[in-house]
Design a protein around this motif. Structure first.
Motif, PDB file in Angstrom:
ATOM      1  N   ASP A   2      -6.891  -1.958   3.213  1.00  0.00           N
ATOM      2  CA  ASP A   2      -5.899  -2.978   2.823  1.00  0.00           C
ATOM      3  C   ASP A   2      -6.274  -4.374   3.322  1.00  0.00           C
ATOM      4  N   SER A  41      -2.548   1.045  -4.637  1.00  0.00           N
ATOM      5  CA  SER A  41      -2.975   2.271  -3.960  1.00  0.00           C
ATOM      6  C   SER A  41      -4.348   2.781  -4.391  1.00  0.00           C
ATOM      7  N   ASP A  64       0.887  -1.158   0.000  1.00  0.00           N
ATOM      8  CA  ASP A  64       0.000   0.000   0.000  1.00  0.00           C
ATOM      9  C   ASP A  64       0.930   1.215   0.000  1.00  0.00           C
ATOM     10  N   GLY A 102       0.313  -3.127   4.598  1.00  0.00           N
ATOM     11  CA  GLY A 102      -0.752  -2.134   4.595  1.00  0.00           C
ATOM     12  C   GLY A 102      -0.872  -1.450   5.946  1.00  0.00           C
TER      13      GLY A 102
END
Length: 195
Positions: A179, A110, A8, A174
């Motif tokens: 996430d 993302s 992430d 994450g």
């Protein structure tokens, strides 16, 4: 051993969320005007009474709609050069530097827009799965192509991207509920690992 790394971006590799930073950098006056207009929506969002994707799209659109792709990409590169050292968590950078790139695929996954995350991904030599900005004749429409890359959409995008590949180990990083599905899907997952 073939490995797949999934990172992430906002809050995981960076100290802060990049959306507000980039939009303020791109057009400060338009950013502040849009921010004032969107305050009621941000309040509703905090109270979970508004749809996050719609609010995000509306705010980004208010600042960037009608801008040329070339201009946004140039400013995104400038934003990266100016701010990446202050934005990236040093221990995340150290970890990335130590990854053995042999037999390895690495993605940033993302919810942020691809246009301002791409220079970061390119700098590391990572592939990028992100919310995609929609352009018509090279002009930003203010819309997204497809869904916001968050929650289960992250897992779906990853599976599509690696459809015909086999990995011995999948490692995900994450820092938020967005996430969760990606972290649950991976063989090994790390929450707030670089914090």
């Amino acid at each position: 051993m073939r490995k797949l790394y999934l990172f992430d971006f906002d809050g995981t590799l960076t100290f802060r969320d990049t959306m507000f930073l980039f939009l303020k950098f791109y057009h400060p006056r338009r950013f502040y005007l849009s921010f004032l207009v969107h305050i009621p929506l941000f309040v509703l969002l905090k109270l979970k009474l508004a749809d996050a994707e719609k609010v995000k799209k509306s705010f980004i659109s208010a600042v960037l709609k009608g801008e040329k792709r070339q201009e946004i990409e140039a400013r995104a590169q400038e934003f990266f050069l100016r701010h990446h050292k202050a934005l990236i968590r040093p221990n995340a950078q150290q970890f990335i530097d130590k990854i053995n790139r042999n037999q390895t695929e690495i993605y940033i996954v993302s919810a942020s827009l691809d246009i301002w995350v791409k220079p970061f991904a390119d700098n590391w030599g990572f592939k990028l799965l992100a919310t995609q900005a929609d352009f018509d004749n090279e002009i930003f429409t203010g819309n997204f192509m497809g869904k916001n890359c968050n929650g289960d959409e992250k897992r779906c995008r990853i599976k599509t991207a690696i459809a015909h590949q086999k990995f011995d180990k999948t490692i995900a990083f994450g820092d938020s509920t967005g996430d969760r599905e990606m972290l649950a899907w991976a063989d090994e997952s790390h929450f707030e690992f670089f914090h």
